[in-house]
Write a protein that holds these residues in place. Structure first.
Motif, PDB file in Angstrom:
ATOM      1  N   ASN A   5       0.852  -1.193   0.000  1.00  0.00           N
ATOM      2  CA  ASN A   5       0.000   0.000   0.000  1.00  0.00           C
ATOM      3  C   ASN A   5       0.891   1.248   0.000  1.00  0.00           C
ATOM      4  O   ASN A   5       1.052   1.895   1.025  1.00  0.00           O
ATOM      5  CB  ASN A   5      -0.898   0.010   1.243  1.00  0.00           C
ATOM      6  N   SER A   9      -1.219   7.965   4.720  1.00  0.00           N
ATOM      7  CA  SER A   9      -2.428   8.555   5.280  1.00  0.00           C
ATOM      8  C   SER A   9      -2.038   9.967   5.707  1.00  0.00           C
ATOM      9  O   SER A   9      -0.851  10.300   5.773  1.00  0.00           O
ATOM     10  CB  SER A   9      -2.902   7.734   6.486  1.00  0.00           C
ATOM     11  N   THR A 143     -11.774   7.291   4.080  1.00  0.00           N
ATOM     12  CA  THR A 143     -12.053   5.894   4.422  1.00  0.00           C
ATOM     13  C   THR A 143     -11.039   5.372   5.437  1.00  0.00           C
ATOM     14  O   THR A 143     -11.411   4.711   6.412  1.00  0.00           O
ATOM     15  CB  THR A 143     -12.029   5.020   3.151  1.00  0.00           C
ATOM     16  N   LEU A 144      -9.768   5.649   5.204  1.00  0.00           N
ATOM     17  CA  LEU A 144      -8.728   5.198   6.133  1.00  0.00           C
ATOM     18  C   LEU A 144      -8.900   5.835   7.509  1.00  0.00           C
ATOM     19  O   LEU A 144      -8.714   5.172   8.527  1.00  0.00           O
ATOM     20  CB  LEU A 144      -7.343   5.525   5.579  1.00  0.00           C
ATOM     21  N   SER A 147     -11.763   4.096   9.288  1.00  0.00           N
ATOM     22  CA  SER A 147     -11.436   2.731   9.713  1.00  0.00           C
ATOM     23  C   SER A 147     -10.415   2.719  10.842  1.00  0.00           C
ATOM     24  O   SER A 147     -10.298   1.737  11.556  1.00  0.00           O
ATOM     25  CB  SER A 147     -10.943   1.894   8.534  1.00  0.00           C
TER      26      SER A 147
END
Length: 171
Positions: A5, A9, A143-144, A147
């Motif tokens: 990945n 972030s 989204t990160l 989560s």
């Protein structure tokens, strides 16, 4: 960010920048300590060559382009001139040909400042030359962030898109 990945972030991006701020601060300290020993015309040349070759041509092309799409050559020039590998090669070549001098601090001062202060890292071909918020990344970051809320990290996701079953599940 990891090998599977390759993106940051918002939090890991700030941490990444913080590491370069440490290098930037160290370069400032060394510049101040050795202020009178620096040949300033050499410092200015070493500071400027990175952007004269690696940034300014692309910035001009980007601003002149009606659709803001420019040749990949400008990205390669930017990434090459702002690479720590290239910087190390220039410093090494200078040390070999001219010997050590404090003006060489201009190079880490420039690159660490770009990354730590301004947040400028390599320029990927898939993004405009100058920073513009990308809605796809903004969605991923949101989204990160959702989560990662709470006290525990989310379940890992398998290659097929499913989540790793919790311990004892399915027994």
């Amino acid at each position: 960010m990891d090998i599977k990945n390759p993106y940051d972030s918002p939090v890991t991006f700030r941490l990444h920048r913080a590491e370069y701020l440490v290098g930037f601060a160290l370069s400032i300290i060394l510049i101040l300590v050795h202020f009178t020993e620096i040949r300033w015309w050499v410092f200015i040349v070493l500071f400027a060559y990175i952007d004269l070759i690696g940034y300014i041509p692309g910035a001009i092309a980007f601003r002149r382009s009606e659709d803001k799409r420019i040749s990949k050559v400008y990205y390669v020039l930017y990434n090459t001139m702002h690479s720590l590998i290239t910087c190390a090669a220039v410093i090494g070549l200078w040390l070999w040909l001219a010997g050590p001098e404090w003006a060489l601090l201009a190079i880490p001062f420039h690159v660490f400042g770009d990354r730590g202060v301004f947040g400028n890292f390599y320029k990927p071909f898939g993004l405009p030359f100058e920073p513009v918020a990308n809605p796809v990344y903004q969605g991923l970051a949101t989204t990160l962030q959702k989560s990662a809320s709470g006290s525990r990290v989310p379940l890992p996701v398998l290659d097929d898109g499913g989540a790793v079953p919790a311990a004892g599940a399915g027994r």
